[in-house]
Design an enzyme around this catalytic site. Structure first.
Site, PDB file in Angstrom:
ATOM      1  N   ASP A  70       0.840  -1.208   0.000  1.00 20.61           N
ATOM      2  CA  ASP A  70       0.000   0.000   0.000  1.00 20.61           C
ATOM      3  C   ASP A  70       0.870   1.251   0.000  1.00 20.61           C
ATOM      4  O   ASP A  70       0.439   2.309  -0.471  1.00 20.61           O
ATOM      5  CB  ASP A  70      -0.939  -0.007   1.205  1.00 20.61           C
ATOM      6  CG  ASP A  70      -1.974  -1.119   1.103  1.00 20.61           C
ATOM      7  OD1 ASP A  70      -2.606  -1.245   0.036  1.00 20.61           O
ATOM      8  OD2 ASP A  70      -2.143  -1.873   2.074  1.00 20.61           O
ATOM      9  N   HIS A 112      -3.649  -3.134  10.862  1.00 16.55           N
ATOM     10  CA  HIS A 112      -4.981  -2.635  11.188  1.00 16.55           C
ATOM     11  C   HIS A 112      -5.052  -2.258  12.661  1.00 16.55           C
ATOM     12  O   HIS A 112      -4.356  -2.852  13.498  1.00 16.55           O
ATOM     13  CB  HIS A 112      -6.032  -3.704  10.865  1.00 16.55           C
ATOM     14  CG  HIS A 112      -6.034  -4.103   9.424  1.00 16.55           C
ATOM     15  ND1 HIS A 112      -6.704  -3.397   8.464  1.00 16.55           N
ATOM     16  CD2 HIS A 112      -5.407  -5.120   8.778  1.00 16.55           C
ATOM     17  CE1 HIS A 112      -6.512  -3.971   7.280  1.00 16.55           C
ATOM     18  NE2 HIS A 112      -5.716  -5.018   7.446  1.00 16.55           N
ATOM     19  N   ARG A 118      14.587 -11.315  16.700  1.00 11.82           N
ATOM     20  CA  ARG A 118      15.609 -10.598  17.479  1.00 11.82           C
ATOM     21  C   ARG A 118      16.984 -11.025  16.988  1.00 11.82           C
ATOM     22  O   ARG A 118      17.173 -12.144  16.496  1.00 11.82           O
ATOM     23  CB  ARG A 118      15.465 -10.891  18.977  1.00 11.82           C
ATOM     24  CG  ARG A 118      15.567 -12.349  19.312  1.00 11.82           C
ATOM     25  CD  ARG A 118      15.241 -12.654  20.763  1.00 11.82           C
ATOM     26  NE  ARG A 118      15.232 -14.085  20.999  1.00 11.82           N
ATOM     27  CZ  ARG A 118      16.309 -14.847  21.109  1.00 11.82           C
ATOM     28  NH1 ARG A 118      17.508 -14.307  21.016  1.00 11.82           N
ATOM     29  NH2 ARG A 118      16.208 -16.143  21.321  1.00 11.82           N
ATOM     30  N   ARG A 153      23.219 -12.921  16.786  1.00 10.57           N
ATOM     31  CA  ARG A 153      24.672 -12.793  16.707  1.00 10.57           C
ATOM     32  C   ARG A 153      25.057 -11.956  15.494  1.00 10.57           C
ATOM     33  O   ARG A 153      24.267 -11.799  14.559  1.00 10.57           O
ATOM     34  CB  ARG A 153      25.340 -14.156  16.618  1.00 10.57           C
ATOM     35  CG  ARG A 153      25.104 -14.916  15.320  1.00 10.57           C
ATOM     36  CD  ARG A 153      25.922 -16.193  15.306  1.00 10.57           C
ATOM     37  NE  ARG A 153      25.786 -16.967  14.096  1.00 10.57           N
ATOM     38  CZ  ARG A 153      26.531 -16.806  13.003  1.00 10.57           C
ATOM     39  NH1 ARG A 153      27.425 -15.829  12.939  1.00 10.57           N
ATOM     40  NH2 ARG A 153      26.363 -17.596  11.953  1.00 10.57           N
TER      41      ARG A 153
END
Length: 200
Positions: free
Chosen positions: A96, A118, A183, A186
Site C-alpha cells: 500500500d 490494522h 531478534r 549474533r
C-alpha cells in the site's frame, strides 16, 4: 472525491495514520492486477515476456531478476527491486506504500512483506481501516522461508532473517536475527566465510 481530499488522504497515509478502503479507492488504477495474473501464468521458458511483465508491474526492477511464480502483490507500482534479486515461490508484497529492495537480495518461499496493519480496536477497522509504513530491505539480505516482515521495518545490509521469523522491528546490518518476535542472535563475522566448506 476532490483532488484536495485525495492529497489529504495521501498525507495521512504518509504519516502512518489510519485511513479506510473508501478513502483510498482513488488509488485503484495503480494496481497491476491483470499483469500479475498474466505473469503467474506465463510459461517458464518465455523469459522475455516475464521480464517485460515485471517491468510493467513494479515501480522499478533491476537486472538479472528472478521471481518464481506464483507471487502476489497488492499494487506492484509501490515495489522497487534492485539488481540480482531472487524471490522464491509464494512471495507476497502488501505494498500500500513503498517496499524498497536493494541489490543481491534473496527471499525464500512463502515470505510476506506487508506495509499495512490494522487498528486493534474493532470500531477503527470499519471500512477496512488500516495504516501503512514503508519497508526497506538493504543490499545482500537473505530472508528465510515463511518469514513475515511488518510495517515500518528496515533490514540492514547483509543480514539474515531466520525461517518463520516475524520481523516487527528494524534489524541492524550484518547480523543473524530469528524468532517471533525476530531478534538479533549474533553478528555475521569472517568466521562465517568458512562454514560448510571442506573439512568444516
Amino acid at each position: 472525491m476532490t483532488h484536495a481530499h485525495e492529497e489529504e488522504v495521501l498525507a495521512r497515509i504518509a504519516k502512518g495514520l489510519v485511513y479506510t478502503e473508501s478513502e483510498a479507492a482513488f488509488q485503484a488504477p495503480r494496481r497491476r492486477t491483470e499483469q500479475i495474473f498474466e505473469y503467474n501464468h506465463t510459461p517458464p521458458g518465455d523469459t522475455e515476456k516475464r521480464r517485460s511483465l515485471l517491468v510493467a508491474i513494479f515501480g522499478s526492477v533491476g537486472e538479472r531478476t528472478v521471481l518464481l511464480p506464483p507471487f502476489h502483490v497488492g499494487f506492484g507500482s509501490n515495489v522497487r527491486i534492485g539488481d540480482d534479486f531472487f524471490g522464491n515461490v509464494n512471495l507476497t508484497f502488501v505494498d500500500d506504500v513503498d517496499i524498497r529492495i536493494g541489490n543481491g537480495v534473496m527471499i525464500a518461499p512463502s515470505v510476506t512483506l506487508t506495509t499495512t496493519g490494522h487498528p486493534v480496536h474493532p470500531s477503527r477497522r470499519a471500512d477496512f481501516g488500516r495504516f501503512s509504513e514503508p519497508i526497506v530491505i538493504e543490499d545482500k539480505v537473505w530472508i528465510g522461508s515463511n518469514a513475515v516482515v511488518l510495517p515500518g521495518v528496515r533490514i540492514g545490509y547483509g543480514s539474515v532473517i531466520g525461517a518463520g521469523s516475524v520481523v516487527s522491528h528494524s534489524i541492524p546490518p550484518m547480523t543473524v536475527a530469528v524468532g517471533t518476535p525476530c531478534r538479533v542472535v549474533r553478528p555475521i563475522t569472517d568466521e562465517d566465510l568458512t562454514t560448510r566448506t571442506a573439512g568444516h
